[in-house]
Design a protein around this motif. Structure first.
Motif, PDB file in Angstrom:
ATOM      1  N   GLN A 143      37.305  79.055  33.827  1.00  0.00           N
ATOM      2  CA  GLN A 143      37.564  77.879  34.863  1.00  0.00           C
ATOM      3  C   GLN A 143      36.200  77.063  34.880  1.00  0.00           C
ATOM      4  O   GLN A 143      36.411  75.699  35.137  1.00  0.00           O
ATOM      5  N   MET A 144      34.883  77.295  34.370  1.00  0.00           N
ATOM      6  CA  MET A 144      33.758  76.624  34.311  1.00  0.00           C
ATOM      7  C   MET A 144      33.838  75.639  33.527  1.00  0.00           C
ATOM      8  O   MET A 144      33.225  74.403  33.537  1.00  0.00           O
ATOM      9  N   ALA A 145      34.726  75.545  32.524  1.00  0.00           N
ATOM     10  CA  ALA A 145      34.905  74.602  31.572  1.00  0.00           C
ATOM     11  C   ALA A 145      35.773  73.257  32.111  1.00  0.00           C
ATOM     12  O   ALA A 145      35.635  72.352  31.337  1.00  0.00           O
ATOM     13  N   HIS A 146      36.252  73.321  32.994  1.00  0.00           N
ATOM     14  CA  HIS A 146      37.159  72.475  33.915  1.00  0.00           C
ATOM     15  C   HIS A 146      36.724  72.272  35.239  1.00  0.00           C
ATOM     16  O   HIS A 146      37.501  72.449  36.209  1.00  0.00           O
ATOM     17  N   GLN A 147      35.338  71.773  35.418  1.00  0.00           N
ATOM     18  CA  GLN A 147      34.812  71.638  36.674  1.00  0.00           C
ATOM     19  C   GLN A 147      35.264  70.218  37.550  1.00  0.00           C
ATOM     20  O   GLN A 147      35.402  70.235  38.687  1.00  0.00           O
ATOM     21  N   GLU A 148      36.029  69.580  36.522  1.00  0.00           N
ATOM     22  CA  GLU A 148      36.766  68.259  37.463  1.00  0.00           C
ATOM     23  C   GLU A 148      37.694  68.776  38.288  1.00  0.00           C
ATOM     24  O   GLU A 148      38.094  68.030  39.212  1.00  0.00           O
ATOM     25  N   LYS A 156      29.006  69.389  45.940  1.00  0.00           N
ATOM     26  CA  LYS A 156      27.647  69.558  44.817  1.00  0.00           C
ATOM     27  C   LYS A 156      28.007  70.711  44.111  1.00  0.00           C
ATOM     28  O   LYS A 156      28.223  71.920  44.608  1.00  0.00           O
ATOM     29  N   MET A 157      27.580  70.880  42.956  1.00  0.00           N
ATOM     30  CA  MET A 157      27.571  72.191  42.086  1.00  0.00           C
ATOM     31  C   MET A 157      26.622  72.836  42.491  1.00  0.00           C
ATOM     32  O   MET A 157      25.394  72.624  42.454  1.00  0.00           O
ATOM     33  N   ALA A 158      26.717  74.069  42.751  1.00  0.00           N
ATOM     34  CA  ALA A 158      25.606  75.196  42.649  1.00  0.00           C
ATOM     35  C   ALA A 158      26.022  76.350  42.042  1.00  0.00           C
ATOM     36  O   ALA A 158      26.817  77.169  42.719  1.00  0.00           O
ATOM     37  N   GLY A 159      25.426  76.846  41.099  1.00  0.00           N
ATOM     38  CA  GLY A 159      25.794  77.738  40.182  1.00  0.00           C
ATOM     39  C   GLY A 159      27.220  77.778  39.822  1.00  0.00           C
ATOM     40  O   GLY A 159      27.419  77.029  39.173  1.00  0.00           O
ATOM     41  N   ARG A 160      28.015  78.768  40.074  1.00  0.00           N
ATOM     42  CA  ARG A 160      29.762  78.707  39.848  1.00  0.00           C
ATOM     43  C   ARG A 160      30.453  78.442  40.925  1.00  0.00           C
ATOM     44  O   ARG A 160      31.540  78.461  40.805  1.00  0.00           O
ATOM     45  N   ARG A 167      38.018  66.891  46.936  1.00  0.00           N
ATOM     46  CA  ARG A 167      38.379  65.565  47.441  1.00  0.00           C
ATOM     47  C   ARG A 167      39.796  65.871  48.258  1.00  0.00           C
ATOM     48  O   ARG A 167      40.015  65.119  49.321  1.00  0.00           O
ATOM     49  N   ARG A 168      40.676  66.532  47.837  1.00  0.00           N
ATOM     50  CA  ARG A 168      41.963  66.896  48.586  1.00  0.00           C
ATOM     51  C   ARG A 168      41.562  67.364  49.765  1.00  0.00           C
ATOM     52  O   ARG A 168      42.143  67.209  51.129  1.00  0.00           O
ATOM     53  N   ILE A 169      40.686  68.570  50.012  1.00  0.00           N
ATOM     54  CA  ILE A 169      40.226  69.175  51.199  1.00  0.00           C
ATOM     55  C   ILE A 169      39.619  68.255  52.216  1.00  0.00           C
ATOM     56  O   ILE A 169      40.075  67.932  53.264  1.00  0.00           O
ATOM     57  N   ARG A 170      38.583  67.261  51.705  1.00  0.00           N
ATOM     58  CA  ARG A 170      38.206  66.125  52.437  1.00  0.00           C
ATOM     59  C   ARG A 170      39.336  65.399  53.033  1.00  0.00           C
ATOM     60  O   ARG A 170      39.061  65.034  54.164  1.00  0.00           O
ATOM     61  N   GLU A 171      40.109  64.914  52.248  1.00  0.00           N
ATOM     62  CA  GLU A 171      41.322  64.028  52.873  1.00  0.00           C
ATOM     63  C   GLU A 171      42.098  64.647  53.929  1.00  0.00           C
ATOM     64  O   GLU A 171      42.660  64.069  54.877  1.00  0.00           O
TER      65      GLU A 171
END
Length: 267
Positions: free
Chosen positions: A145-150, A174-178, A157-161
């Motif tokens: 899944q790390m290959a699809h960070q988007e 922000k990305m931090a490790g995995r 963004r969905r959680i924030r909305e």
């Protein structure tokens, strides 16, 4: 020197050594001149000798209270000292209550989370924010899944909305490790609006449907009580059921020997 002078308590302290109010009032004001403000109208009366200002306050049945000792000359206000002290304590408590932060709660999501599990976690997040707590959101990647960070940032963004009506984002995703981390703080209490409050038992419940659910549970309990009552004692007017016969042991009882007197020869 008067020997009793050294036994006097210091200003601001009692004999037990505990701190008392340090506000200078009336004759305790040391500066020869003060800038006077009328507490009723907030109008400045100018710079006056301290004695004159004290007399002016007493003529009005008020007190001369020093509110800014660091100014030159010190600023004093003509107010009722008891009322002034009460208002200052009230403001202090309200300020401490506003600054008191809640706990930091944590919500963990998988990037491929099930929609049902997602709604459960969002409902928990709303509950945390409604209690005044901050929420740290952590999105976890596994394996490829790390290959699809988007995809993870789309979920963030969905959680924030979905939590936009309950809190504002303090820390952007922000990305931090995995993991992708994000932090949300609650909005003021009057501005909070819950969208997932009715999500219970795996689905959204209408208020009427929730009331019907409670009524069904009540009817089931009543029927259960009736069944238990029918299994109790027998109604009046009917003979009670016979008691069950006692169980016999595995050994057979020995027959008793009966002797007929007519068959016995006399001695």
């Amino acid at each position: 020197m008067n020997p009793s002078f050294n036994n006097r308590p210091r200003p601001g302290f009692n004999r037990g050594g505990r701190f008392q109010d340090q506000t200078r009032v009336n004759d305790r004001i040391r500066s020869p001149k003060v800038r006077v403000i009328d507490g009723a109208t907030n109008q400045q009366l100018g710079v006056l000798p301290t004695g004159q200002a004290v007399r002016m306050a007493k003529e009005r049945g008020m007190d001369l209270v020093e509110i800014s000792a660091s100014a030159d000359p010190p600023v004093c206000k003509i107010v009722d000292y008891g009322k002034y002290k009460y208002e200052q304590e009230k403001k202090k408590k309200e300020s401490a209550k506003a600054q008191k932060g809640g706990k930091l709660k944590e919500l963990k999501f998988r990037v491929g989370i099930d929609p049902h599990d997602y709604l459960i976690k969002i409902a928990h997040g709303e509950e945390f924010l409604s209690e005044g707590n901050k929420v740290r959101v952590q999105l976890q990647f596994k394996g490829r899944q790390m290959a699809h960070q988007e995809i993870g940032f789309q979920l963030a963004r969905r959680i924030r909305e979905d939590l936009l009506t309950m809190g504002h984002v303090d820390q952007d995703p922000k990305m931090a490790g995995r993991n992708i981390n994000m932090q949300i703080s609650p909005l003021p209490e009057k501005q909070r609006q819950r969208k997932f409050a009715n999500f219970k038992h795996g689905k959204f419940l209408d208020p009427e449907e929730e009331d019907n659910t409670h009524e069904e549970h009540h009817e089931d309990d009543h029927a259960h009580d009736e069944v238990e009552g029918s299994n109790g004692d027998a109604p009046t007017g009917e003979a009670p059921a016979p008691a069950p016969a006692p169980k016999q042991n595995g050994t057979k009882a020995k027959p008793r020997l009966v002797i007929d007197p007519s068959n016995v020869d006399s001695a």
